[in-house]
Design an enzyme around this catalytic site. Structure first.
Site, PDB file in Angstrom:
ATOM      1  N   TRP A   7      29.923   5.043 -76.344  1.00  0.00           N
ATOM      2  CA  TRP A   7      30.253   6.396 -76.825  1.00  0.00           C
ATOM      3  C   TRP A   7      29.101   7.377 -76.666  1.00  0.00           C
ATOM      4  O   TRP A   7      29.273   8.568 -76.888  1.00  0.00           O
ATOM      5  CB  TRP A   7      30.666   6.339 -78.311  1.00  0.00           C
ATOM      6  CG  TRP A   7      31.924   5.589 -78.574  1.00  0.00           C
ATOM      7  CD1 TRP A   7      32.716   4.939 -77.652  1.00  0.00           C
ATOM      8  CD2 TRP A   7      32.566   5.414 -79.841  1.00  0.00           C
ATOM      9  NE1 TRP A   7      33.798   4.376 -78.280  1.00  0.00           N
ATOM     10  CE2 TRP A   7      33.735   4.651 -79.621  1.00  0.00           C
ATOM     11  CE3 TRP A   7      32.257   5.822 -81.144  1.00  0.00           C
ATOM     12  CZ2 TRP A   7      34.591   4.287 -80.662  1.00  0.00           C
ATOM     13  CZ3 TRP A   7      33.110   5.459 -82.172  1.00  0.00           C
ATOM     14  CH2 TRP A   7      34.272   4.711 -81.927  1.00  0.00           C
ATOM     15  N   LYS A   8      27.922   6.891 -76.343  1.00  0.00           N
ATOM     16  CA  LYS A   8      26.741   7.759 -76.222  1.00  0.00           C
ATOM     17  C   LYS A   8      26.577   8.559 -77.526  1.00  0.00           C
ATOM     18  O   LYS A   8      26.868   8.035 -78.591  1.00  0.00           O
ATOM     19  CB  LYS A   8      26.849   8.632 -74.972  1.00  0.00           C
ATOM     20  CG  LYS A   8      27.176   7.773 -73.730  1.00  0.00           C
ATOM     21  CD  LYS A   8      27.042   8.467 -72.426  1.00  0.00           C
ATOM     22  CE  LYS A   8      27.363   7.483 -71.303  1.00  0.00           C
ATOM     23  NZ  LYS A   8      27.116   8.010 -69.980  1.00  0.00           N
ATOM     24  N   GLU A 156      25.280  -0.001 -63.317  1.00  0.00           N
ATOM     25  CA  GLU A 156      25.657   1.401 -63.475  1.00  0.00           C
ATOM     26  C   GLU A 156      24.853   2.249 -62.497  1.00  0.00           C
ATOM     27  O   GLU A 156      23.735   2.689 -62.831  1.00  0.00           O
ATOM     28  CB  GLU A 156      25.379   1.874 -64.910  1.00  0.00           C
ATOM     29  CG  GLU A 156      26.166   1.131 -65.953  1.00  0.00           C
ATOM     30  CD  GLU A 156      26.449   1.990 -67.181  1.00  0.00           C
ATOM     31  OE1 GLU A 156      27.588   2.002 -67.610  1.00  0.00           O
ATOM     32  OE2 GLU A 156      25.527   2.661 -67.671  1.00  0.00           O
ATOM     33  N   GLY A 213      32.064   5.117 -70.194  1.00  0.00           N
ATOM     34  CA  GLY A 213      31.482   6.200 -70.975  1.00  0.00           C
ATOM     35  C   GLY A 213      32.556   7.174 -71.424  1.00  0.00           C
ATOM     36  O   GLY A 213      33.307   6.925 -72.369  1.00  0.00           O
ATOM     37  N   GLY A 214      32.662   8.296 -70.731  1.00  0.00           N
ATOM     38  CA  GLY A 214      33.557   9.388 -71.123  1.00  0.00           C
ATOM     39  C   GLY A 214      34.980   8.950 -71.444  1.00  0.00           C
ATOM     40  O   GLY A 214      35.558   9.383 -72.452  1.00  0.00           O
TER      41      GLY A 214
HETATM   42  P1  13P Z   1      30.849   7.581 -67.589  1.00  0.00           P
HETATM   43  O1  13P Z   1      31.979   6.575 -67.666  1.00  0.00           O
HETATM   44  O2  13P Z   1      31.058   8.773 -68.453  1.00  0.00           O
HETATM   45  O3  13P Z   1      30.514   7.901 -66.156  1.00  0.00           O
HETATM   46  O4  13P Z   1      29.548   6.856 -68.204  1.00  0.00           O
HETATM   47  C1  13P Z   1      29.210   5.584 -67.762  1.00  0.00           C
HETATM   48  C2  13P Z   1      28.157   5.037 -68.641  1.00  0.00           C
HETATM   49  O5  13P Z   1      27.037   5.513 -68.648  1.00  0.00           O
HETATM   50  C3  13P Z   1      28.508   3.934 -69.534  1.00  0.00           C
HETATM   51  O6  13P Z   1      27.381   3.373 -70.113  1.00  0.00           O
END
Ligand code: 13P
Length: 232
Positions: A7-8, A156, A213-214
């Site tokens: 989720w950052k 990643e 992520g998003g």
């Molecule tokens: P996104 O899926 O938003 O590109 O992010 C990937 C990520 O950094 C997951 O750790």
């Protein structure tokens, strides 16, 4: 197949509660699912997902059990909360917070020793890929990680994170194969994984899951990705 949502810096405790209640109602049975909220929302997630198979992990962890390390959180503290693991070495931490291969190794070892699972992130930048340095970068980043049953690597590529420009299935397969030749662990793919590209990426033989992520911030898109993993 493991599907983890990073989720950052999104969702405080109130939003986390809403998400977890909705996720409980969604059918993700038969899939290994992990959510990784910010530190302040971990306790809420652990409480609201108790009794399900959905695990909760942190986004970082310090190498000492306690001490004068302002702003850090230790592995025993996470264990006390009922957290199952931690992400370590995300490229955003390497890029913005001075994370190095050495600190990634220290965090990983301490987390594993404390009984946490670890999702260790590796990946090259666009410039490194263009210069043909991808394998050198991956070799260096993977070389500091221990072979451990509780360790998972997430590939990643930095150029694919948050850009909407996912790696192709072939690029992911090749990089995962290379990482597995260095360290025999499951390898997740991360970088612009969405409901519409998840099945193709997850169908690659060396892709053992996804770090999202998003698209993990919305229950519908996250569960669509989880379900794509069953069909792959
Ligand atoms: P996104 O899926 O938003 O590109 O992010 C990937 C990520 O950094 C997951 O750790």
């Amino acid at each position: 197949m493991l599907i983890a949502g990073n989720w950052k810096m999104f969702k405080g405790p109130a939003e986390t509660a809403g998400f977890c209640l909705e996720l409980r109602r969604a059918d993700v049975s038969g899939i290994e699912v992990v959510v990784c909220p910010p530190f302040v929302s971990l306790a809420t997630a652990v409480q609201l997902l108790a009794g399900t198979d959905i695990a909760v992990a942190a986004q970082n962890v310090h190498w000492d059990a306690d001490g004068a390390f302002t702003g850090e959180v230790s592995a025993p503290m996470l264990r006390e909360l009922g957290v199952y693991g931690a992400i370590v070495g995300h490229s955003e931490r390497r890029q913005y917070f001075g994370e190095t291969d050495e600190t990634v190794a220290r965090r990983t070892e301490a987390a594993l020793a404390a009984g946490l699972s670890v999702i260790a992130c590796v990946g090259e930048t666009e410039t490194q890929r263009e210069r043909g340095e991808t394998e050198d970068v991956l070799r260096r980043q993977v070389s500091v990680l221990p072979a451990d049953e509780q360790l998972v690597v997430a590939y990643e590529p930095v150029w694919a994170i948050g850009t909407g420009k996912s790696a192709t299935a072939d690029i992911a397969q090749e990089a995962h194969g290379f990482i597995k030749s260095l360290l025999d662990v499951p390898v997740l793919y991360g970088g612009s994984v969405k409901p519409d590209n998840a099945a193709e990426l997850l169908a690659q033989p060396a892709v053992d899951g996804a770090l999202v992520g998003g698209a993990s911030l919305d229950v519908d898109s996250f569960t669509a990705i989880c379900r794509a993993s069953i069909r792959s």
